[in-house]
Design a protein around this motif. Structure first.
Motif, PDB file in Angstrom:
ATOM      1  N   GLN A   9       0.833  -1.211   0.000  1.00 18.74           N
ATOM      2  CA  GLN A   9       0.000   0.000   0.000  1.00 18.74           C
ATOM      3  C   GLN A   9       0.864   1.256   0.000  1.00 18.74           C
ATOM      4  N   GLU A  59      -7.467   7.103  -1.450  1.00 16.45           N
ATOM      5  CA  GLU A  59      -6.382   6.126  -1.566  1.00 16.45           C
ATOM      6  C   GLU A  59      -6.824   4.705  -1.225  1.00 16.45           C
ATOM      7  N   GLU A  60      -7.930   4.567  -0.504  1.00 16.47           N
ATOM      8  CA  GLU A  60      -8.367   3.226  -0.092  1.00 16.47           C
ATOM      9  C   GLU A  60      -9.096   2.468  -1.200  1.00 16.47           C
ATOM     10  N   TRP A  62      -9.926   0.303  -4.327  1.00 16.17           N
ATOM     11  CA  TRP A  62      -9.235  -0.743  -5.086  1.00 16.17           C
ATOM     12  C   TRP A  62      -9.702  -0.700  -6.531  1.00 16.17           C
ATOM     13  N   HIS A 126     -15.430  -4.019  -1.119  1.00 19.22           N
ATOM     14  CA  HIS A 126     -14.433  -3.192  -0.431  1.00 19.22           C
ATOM     15  C   HIS A 126     -14.701  -1.695  -0.672  1.00 19.22           C
ATOM     16  N   ILE A 130     -16.371   2.576   1.456  1.00 18.60           N
ATOM     17  CA  ILE A 130     -15.471   3.723   1.398  1.00 18.60           C
ATOM     18  C   ILE A 130     -16.171   4.915   0.756  1.00 18.60           C
TER      19      ILE A 130
END
Length: 402
Positions: A9, A59-60, A62, A126, A130
């Motif tokens: 990461q 940034e989290e 995917w 995922h 977010i």
């Protein structure tokens, strides 16, 4: 199961703007980094910076492998679709990366994302929290199988894939997977409204014949490049359904750069057939080129009637006027001069030009042939349109963009 270690990461953050091909060659320098995953995520962020700008700083998030990201909608078209669809419950039967689902779901109290690829489901599960989309239920199932057993909802969205894997032209809905025409009655038994996203390469006339419950058509362009064909279906009985020639066709040209306003034009095939269109043997002071959505829709006569412009020729989809019409849905040019296609006259008239943006419409030469003949390179502030007037004369029109 997708897992990204803290080391990987950090690497992704530190190298987010690097050339992924160069990084791939340096994999041995970073033994603690899952380089294939890092490259996928870095490449995804770089594509998303242009395609999904509101996700740029998250940034989290995917990202999937390149193909899935290239095939997904842009944020611009996804936001447009979200204007058309709201209600209590939504099901997206072809979830993919989830761009459309994420923007559509904002207008619903509950949503279900269905996707048969397990990895894409993991990514969606995922990403949705977010994005503060905790009301989306992710289902790793085949969309058609899920459709057969699902409970009714307000709206269904689906984006069938073209079956031709070699990039060939697909013109029929039956050439797509799933075959929406074959599922039309089942879809309408499960939802009040259906939105079908199709490739602009599909034949619109054929699509309207195949999907009997179409209520509206939307043709979307982004920065004057045709991107999507949307069909909105409803539950009206066949006797209440408008015939294909009376279905509203709504053309939209959306912009991602500058402060340019969206361009919209709506018409029906019946209006197109009966619109009065004046053809001309001469040019006025301004030249108009309809945007890509109008050209795809075939709004040739109706746009002339709506904006009081003259069409150069039945097969030349360019228009002219003596006065400036600033709200015309396309590109607008001021005509500087014109010349014939005669080699000597053309060279004399355009002798001062070294470069120009060249377009041909209903003309017996290609752009490449015209460039070679006139010794021109691409670019600059001058625009040349090679076309045919109503009396059959071939002309080269020199313009400046307004």
């Amino acid at each position: 199961m997708i897992q990204i270690s803290p080391e990987t990461q950090l690497f992704i953050r530190e190298h987010s703007s690097d050339d992924v091909r160069a990084l791939a060659l340096q994999a041995k320098k970073y033994p603690d980094i899952d380089m294939p995953t890092a490259i996928t995520q870095i490449a995804g962020r770089q594509v998303a910076a242009e395609k999904i700008p509101s996700w740029r700083e998250m940034e989290e998030i995917w990202y999937p492998k390149h193909l899935s990201l290239e095939q997904c909608s842009s944020e611009t078209t996804a936001r447009y679709k979200a204007r058309l669809f709201q209600g209590d419950s939504l099901t997206d039967l072809t979830g993919g990366f989830g761009i459309d689902c994420s923007f559509l779901a904002a207008g619903f109290k509950s949503a279900t994302y269905v996707e048969r690829q397990e990895e894409l489901c993991e990514i969606a599960a995922h990403n949705f929290p977010i994005l503060n989309l905790n009301h989306i239920n992710v289902r790793n199932e085949d969309g058609v199988a899920y459709l057969q057993t699902m409970s009714p909802v307000d709206c269904i969205f689906l984006d069938p894939a073209r079956r031709n894997e070699h990039g060939g032209k697909t013109v029929a809905i039956s050439d797509c997977e799933p075959d929406v025409a074959g599922l039309e009655e089942l879809l309408l038994s499960k939802a009040k409204r259906i939105m079908v996203k199709l490739s602009p390469m599909l034949d619109l006339s054929l699509a309207l014949k195949e999907l009997k419950h179409t209520q509206e058509v939307h043709i979307l362009s982004v920065n004057n490049e045709c991107k999507e064909l949307l069909l909105l279906l409803g539950q009206e009985a066949p006797t209440e359904q408008a015939p294909p020639e009376e279905i509203p066709i709504r053309c939209a040209n959306l912009f991602t750069k500058g402060a340019q306003e969206e361009q919209h034009f709506a018409f029906t095939r019946e209006q197109e057939q009966h619109s009065q269109c004046t053809y001309t043997d001469s040019l006025g002071d301004y030249l108009y080129e309809p945007n890509a959505s109008l050209l795809k829709a075939g709004a040739f006569r109706s746009v002339a009637a709506a904006y009081s412009v003259r069409k150069l020729h039945p097969n030349s989809h360019l228009y002219t006027s003596d006065t400036f019409i600033g709200n015309f849905p396309g590109r607008i040019f001021r005509i500087v001069n014109q010349c014939s296609f005669n080699r000597k006259e053309a060279k004399e008239s355009l002798a001062d030009l070294k470069k120009a943006n060249v377009t041909v419409r209903n003309f017996p030469a290609t752009v490449a042939e015209l460039r070679k003949r006139l010794h021109l390179t691409e670019g600059g502030d001058t625009y040349l349109f090679a076309s045919t007037l109503n009396d059959g004369r071939k002309v080269i029109i020199r313009c400046e963009k307004v």
